[in-house]
Write an enzyme that holds these catalytic residues in place. Structure first.
Site, PDB file in Angstrom:
ATOM      1  CD  GLU A 289      24.179  33.502  21.013  1.00 18.98           C
ATOM      2  OE1 GLU A 289      25.179  32.889  21.424  1.00 18.98           O
ATOM      3  OE2 GLU A 289      23.020  33.123  21.219  1.00 18.98           O
ATOM      4  CB  CYS A 358      -0.871  39.611  -7.425  1.00 15.64           C
ATOM      5  SG  CYS A 358      -0.894  40.848  -8.732  1.00 15.64           S
TER       6      CYS A 358
END
Length: 432
Positions: A289, A358
């Site tokens: 995988e 921010c």
């Protein structure tokens, strides 16, 4: 005196991203043209690079019974999934949402492997109804619940137990998965009893064994160590009368972020298969995988320089991409090369490349040597894996657009997300 042409920066990974006539191109197309058409931030992928990376695995498994299941958590955009499905791959999923994406991309259900530590009953039912190939089970409670769900549906769930072999993959702690202290898999010394338990549950059919030790692995030795430990378990499990149809060795092969030199996929599997042959398992069906190694170096994120903010201790280059687009630096302090789309001649300065979010953790690169002006385009390299798939709407920022390039053709595969897209599922307060 005229300045000499700016030298082309080094680009990690595939040759499908290269400078030509003083400008960065992806395959046959100028990156600046794509940014002008689609805006920034913009993810740009090379389909040829993806298929080239896949071809190395396919060469490595030539003549073997093997199924390559792309680990779609690395990048789950539908067109990326289709690229691998149409090339013969299966898909490795970790959620019900990924199951729906996998089926939408056209994968044959029997080529789907369902991994992950926290599958819900609803996800189990959906996967059984779809007829997936295998559940990679990670705990004894999961075995019991899956058997209950399957029995209630009149089904038997095909299962493979994920083994935690306690092998150090020598990678970042957040992406290590094969040590005793990790949440993944069944402890090595508890595996045989777990298989005996699975074999007697009415809703399960044991079909394999699974192992995955981590991500961004750049050495061969952890794979070889893990294979030996897994094959020892195969010997013991089959001696107990439980037949394993397949052996699943997971993924985790690293890519070039900063001069990293992981083994080539075909070379890695030549060594692993030699070890498999020596232990007498060379003809067993194999599953793997890979994720990052197929897509990581096949993508860049194009961003525009917004402001230059020189300071006494640090110079900050503010760009329009942020940690919501490229989470890896904030999460792992990961390195991505950052290069100009059109290099300027002249002296570079050191800049911390930061986004507008921010948070102090909103940075993409520190102390990068760049000669840059507001409005310039930059490419954040090796951004094909774990960037778009981990992106968010933090600060009500829309997720970026995505473009897939093949030769001299480009296709918009994801439109830029708007504020209306984000607000569509929300409701204003209706209480008095």
């Amino acid at each position: 005196m005229a300045l000499s042409p700016a030298p082309a920066p080094r680009l990690p990974g595939h040759p499908h991203f290269a400078y030509q006539d003083g400008a960065l191109r992806v395959e046959g197309l100028p990156v600046a043209d794509l940014a002008r058409e689609h805006g920034t931030p913009l993810f740009v992928y090379s389909q040829t690079a993806m298929l080239s990376a896949l071809a190395a695995y396919q060469r490595g498994f030539a003549g073997r019974q093997a199924l390559i299941c792309y680990a779609m958590k690395a990048n789950s955009s539908l067109a990326v999934l289709q690229t691998f499905v149409q090339a013969g791959c299966g898909l490795d999923i970790v959620s019900g949402g990924e199951l729906a994406r996998a089926l939408r991309a056209g994968v044959a259900p029997e080529k789907v492997i369902f991994s992950g530590v926290g599958k819900t009953r609803a996800e189990m039912r959906a996967a059984l109804e779809a007829g997936i190939g295998c559940f990679n089970v990670e705990s004894l409670p999961e075995l019991d619940v899956l058997s209950e769900v399957a029995t209630a549906m009149g089904r038997r769930a095909p299962v493979s137990l994920r083994v935690n072999p306690d092998v150090d993959a020598k990678t970042h702690p957040y992406i290590s998965t094969g040590l005793k202290g990790n949440k993944f898999g069944i402890a090595h010394d508890a595996v045989l009893q777990a298989y005996r338990h699975a074999a007697q549950l009415p809703g399960l059919k044991v079909v394999g064994i699974d192992c995955h030790i981590g991500s961004q692995i750049t050495e061969m030795s952890p794979y070889l160590d893990a294979m030996d430990r897994i094959l020892d378990l195969v010997d013991a499990i089959e001696a107990a009368g439980i037949t394993l149809e397949h052996i699943d060795f997971g993924g985790g092969l690293g890519i070039d972020y900063q001069g990293d030199t992981p083994p080539a996929a075909d070379a890695l599997w030549q060594a692993l298969l030699a070890q498999l042959d020596a232990r007498g398992y060379g003809q067993r069906r194999l599953l793997i995988e890979p994720g990052r190694s197929l897509v990581g170096n096949a993508g860049i994120c194009v961003t525009e320089a917004v402001f230059l903010k020189p300071g006494e201790q640090k110079n900050f280059l503010v760009v329009d991409a942020a940690m919501n687009d490229l989470p890896r630096p904030a999460m792992y302090e990961a390195y991505h090369a950052i290069v100009p789309v059109q290099p300027r001649a002249g002296e570079a300065s050191a800049w911390d490349v930061v986004g507008p979010v921010c948070e102090s953790g909103d940075w993409l690169g520190r102390d990068r040597a760049l000669n840059v002006q507001p409005g310039d385009l930059l490419a954040v390299c090796s951004a094909g894996a774990y960037c778009m798939s981990m992106s968010s709407n933090y600060n009500t920022r829309g997720r970026a657009a995505e473009v897939l390039v093949r030769g001299d053709r480009a296709q918009l595969i994801r439109a830029r997300e708007t504020v209306d897209d984000q607000l569509r599922q929300e409701r204003l307060l209706a209480l008095g």
